[in-house]
Design a protein around this motif. Structure first.
Motif, PDB file in Angstrom:
ATOM      1  N   GLN A  38       6.187  37.155 -77.225  1.00 17.14           N
ATOM      2  CA  GLN A  38       6.456  35.924 -77.968  1.00 17.14           C
ATOM      3  C   GLN A  38       5.248  35.491 -78.808  1.00 17.14           C
ATOM      4  O   GLN A  38       5.395  35.058 -79.956  1.00 17.14           O
ATOM      5  CB  GLN A  38       6.846  34.810 -76.977  1.00 17.14           C
ATOM      6  N   LEU A  39       4.059  35.630 -78.254  1.00 19.03           N
ATOM      7  CA  LEU A  39       2.849  35.299 -79.014  1.00 19.03           C
ATOM      8  C   LEU A  39       2.762  36.147 -80.277  1.00 19.03           C
ATOM      9  O   LEU A  39       2.489  35.645 -81.372  1.00 19.03           O
ATOM     10  CB  LEU A  39       1.595  35.532 -78.152  1.00 19.03           C
ATOM     11  N   VAL A  40       3.014  37.447 -80.122  1.00 16.33           N
ATOM     12  CA  VAL A  40       2.942  38.352 -81.277  1.00 16.33           C
ATOM     13  C   VAL A  40       3.993  37.980 -82.316  1.00 16.33           C
ATOM     14  O   VAL A  40       3.719  37.953 -83.518  1.00 16.33           O
ATOM     15  CB  VAL A  40       3.127  39.818 -80.813  1.00 16.33           C
ATOM     16  N   ARG A  41       5.189  37.658 -81.856  1.00 20.15           N
ATOM     17  CA  ARG A  41       6.254  37.330 -82.798  1.00 20.15           C
ATOM     18  C   ARG A  41       5.966  36.029 -83.542  1.00 20.15           C
ATOM     19  O   ARG A  41       6.188  35.927 -84.743  1.00 20.15           O
ATOM     20  CB  ARG A  41       7.598  37.255 -82.053  1.00 20.15           C
ATOM     21  N   GLU A  47       0.713  32.468 -91.359  1.00 19.01           N
ATOM     22  CA  GLU A  47      -0.424  32.938 -92.142  1.00 19.01           C
ATOM     23  C   GLU A  47      -1.601  33.242 -91.217  1.00 19.01           C
ATOM     24  O   GLU A  47      -1.790  32.565 -90.195  1.00 19.01           O
ATOM     25  CB  GLU A  47      -0.865  31.851 -93.135  1.00 19.01           C
ATOM     26  N   ASP A  48      -2.418  34.227 -91.615  1.00 14.77           N
ATOM     27  CA  ASP A  48      -3.634  34.526 -90.855  1.00 14.77           C
ATOM     28  C   ASP A  48      -4.490  33.280 -90.679  1.00 14.77           C
ATOM     29  O   ASP A  48      -4.652  32.489 -91.610  1.00 14.77           O
ATOM     30  CB  ASP A  48      -4.479  35.568 -91.612  1.00 14.77           C
ATOM     31  N   TRP A  49      -5.041  33.127 -89.514  1.00 14.29           N
ATOM     32  CA  TRP A  49      -6.029  32.081 -89.186  1.00 14.29           C
ATOM     33  C   TRP A  49      -5.463  30.662 -89.248  1.00 14.29           C
ATOM     34  O   TRP A  49      -6.217  29.710 -89.317  1.00 14.29           O
ATOM     35  CB  TRP A  49      -7.265  32.161 -90.115  1.00 14.29           C
ATOM     36  N   THR A  50      -4.133  30.538 -89.225  1.00 11.26           N
ATOM     37  CA  THR A  50      -3.576  29.184 -89.248  1.00 11.26           C
ATOM     38  C   THR A  50      -3.139  28.724 -87.864  1.00 11.26           C
ATOM     39  O   THR A  50      -2.819  27.555 -87.676  1.00 11.26           O
ATOM     40  CB  THR A  50      -2.341  29.088 -90.172  1.00 11.26           C
ATOM     41  N   ARG A  51      -3.095  29.645 -86.891  1.00 13.49           N
ATOM     42  CA  ARG A  51      -2.565  29.278 -85.589  1.00 13.49           C
ATOM     43  C   ARG A  51      -3.663  29.225 -84.530  1.00 13.49           C
ATOM     44  O   ARG A  51      -4.306  30.243 -84.228  1.00 13.49           O
ATOM     45  CB  ARG A  51      -1.499  30.303 -85.146  1.00 13.49           C
ATOM     46  N   SER A  52      -3.842  28.066 -83.944  1.00 13.91           N
ATOM     47  CA  SER A  52      -4.759  27.945 -82.810  1.00 13.91           C
ATOM     48  C   SER A  52      -4.016  28.379 -81.549  1.00 13.91           C
ATOM     49  O   SER A  52      -2.781  28.393 -81.508  1.00 13.91           O
ATOM     50  CB  SER A  52      -5.246  26.505 -82.659  1.00 13.91           C
ATOM     51  N   CYS A  53      -4.789  28.736 -80.532  1.00 11.09           N
ATOM     52  CA  CYS A  53      -4.158  29.221 -79.291  1.00 11.09           C
ATOM     53  C   CYS A  53      -3.205  28.190 -78.693  1.00 11.09           C
ATOM     54  O   CYS A  53      -2.181  28.528 -78.116  1.00 11.09           O
ATOM     55  CB  CYS A  53      -5.233  29.598 -78.276  1.00 11.09           C
ATOM     56  N   SER A  55      -1.239  26.255 -80.150  1.00 13.12           N
ATOM     57  CA  SER A  55      -0.083  25.933 -81.000  1.00 13.12           C
ATOM     58  C   SER A  55       1.149  26.773 -80.695  1.00 13.12           C
ATOM     59  O   SER A  55       2.177  26.620 -81.358  1.00 13.12           O
ATOM     60  CB  SER A  55      -0.463  26.125 -82.470  1.00 13.12           C
ATOM     61  N   PHE A  56       1.055  27.659 -79.712  1.00 16.10           N
ATOM     62  CA  PHE A  56       2.187  28.551 -79.425  1.00 16.10           C
ATOM     63  C   PHE A  56       3.092  27.950 -78.360  1.00 16.10           C
ATOM     64  O   PHE A  56       2.625  27.330 -77.411  1.00 16.10           O
ATOM     65  CB  PHE A  56       1.679  29.920 -78.969  1.00 16.10           C
ATOM     66  N   ASP A  57       4.366  28.174 -78.564  1.00 21.97           N
ATOM     67  CA  ASP A  57       5.368  27.593 -77.668  1.00 21.97           C
ATOM     68  C   ASP A  57       5.681  28.554 -76.520  1.00 21.97           C
ATOM     69  O   ASP A  57       6.737  29.181 -76.485  1.00 21.97           O
ATOM     70  CB  ASP A  57       6.637  27.287 -78.471  1.00 21.97           C
ATOM     71  N   VAL A  58       4.761  28.694 -75.594  1.00 24.68           N
ATOM     72  CA  VAL A  58       4.959  29.584 -74.448  1.00 24.68           C
ATOM     73  C   VAL A  58       4.756  28.809 -73.153  1.00 24.68           C
ATOM     74  O   VAL A  58       3.914  27.918 -73.087  1.00 24.68           O
ATOM     75  CB  VAL A  58       3.998  30.804 -74.493  1.00 24.68           C
ATOM     76  N   PRO A  59       5.539  29.157 -72.137  1.00 22.42           N
ATOM     77  CA  PRO A  59       5.576  28.352 -70.909  1.00 22.42           C
ATOM     78  C   PRO A  59       4.505  28.739 -69.904  1.00 22.42           C
ATOM     79  O   PRO A  59       4.805  29.027 -68.750  1.00 22.42           O
ATOM     80  CB  PRO A  59       6.975  28.661 -70.363  1.00 22.42           C
ATOM     81  N   VAL A  60       3.237  28.777 -70.345  1.00 18.21           N
ATOM     82  CA  VAL A  60       2.155  29.128 -69.419  1.00 18.21           C
ATOM     83  C   VAL A  60       1.000  28.146 -69.585  1.00 18.21           C
ATOM     84  O   VAL A  60       0.849  27.525 -70.637  1.00 18.21           O
ATOM     85  CB  VAL A  60       1.644  30.568 -69.648  1.00 18.21           C
ATOM     86  N   GLY A  61       0.174  28.053 -68.571  1.00 21.82           N
ATOM     87  CA  GLY A  61      -0.980  27.173 -68.603  1.00 21.82           C
ATOM     88  C   GLY A  61      -2.104  27.752 -69.450  1.00 21.82           C
ATOM     89  O   GLY A  61      -2.016  28.872 -69.958  1.00 21.82           O
TER      90      GLY A  61
END
Lengths: 113, 113
Positions: A38-41, A47-53, A55-61
């Motif tokens: 999911q992170l990869v998708r 865009e490159d360098w626009t996503r901070s860690c 900012s991803f919608d994943v169900p983990v701490g």
């Protein structure tokens, strides 16, 4: 840490791996995980360098998330940079494709069962 | 089992999965394992139906080996048949390639890190 300038980040800079040094088994093991897939998708759609860690919608701490990014860095699939308090990401499309032709395409395709 | 002819095999026939029903994550998880990767590679170097399960050079016991073959069947990568006391195998190259183009080629290539 001695001699570290005041106000600098307290985290060590992320360590990266050249995909050329990664085995097929290591690459497969890294992406054969629902959270990392999911992170990869998500990253592929940004865009490159626009996503901070964060900012991803994943169900983990936070600690687990950090581990997942570390695994993706470790096979040369993700590159990270610290920008102020944020760690931002890009997908290493060209390098990973050169090493594992077609694999990224499989990961990103939408026709999943 | 009622009505089973005397002398027939006591094992249930292996159950197979159509690769078309397998997700990318399932396929990756199946092959992201050193033993299963070795089974696939050995099988790829043999004629169809010439390799019994016991003929593979992998460092696992009989129960674990059976599990590994079950996983490979479950993603449509291996087909099995009982011939007398032996269970023999073939790689489902065309079906798997149609579903996951390029993946089998990656698994089998020799330039691994």
């Amino acid at each position: 840490m001695p001699n570290q300038p005041a106000g600098s980040g307290h985290r060590a800079a992320p360590v990266h791996t050249d995909p050329a040094e990664v085995s097929v088994l290591e690459a497969l093991s890294a992406v054969a995980d629902p959270v990392r897939l999911q992170l990869v998708r998500e990253l592929a759609g940004s865009e490159d360098w626009t996503r901070s860690c964060g900012s991803f919608d994943v169900p983990v701490g936070k600690a687990a998330l950090s581990h997942h990014f570390s695994v993706l860095r470790g096979v040369g699939l993700v590159e990270q940079r610290d920008m102020g308090a944020k760690r931002v990401n890009r997908l290493r499309r060209e390098e990973f494709e050169a090493r594992f032709p077609g694999l990224l395409h499989l990961l990103l395709r939408a026709d999943d069962a």
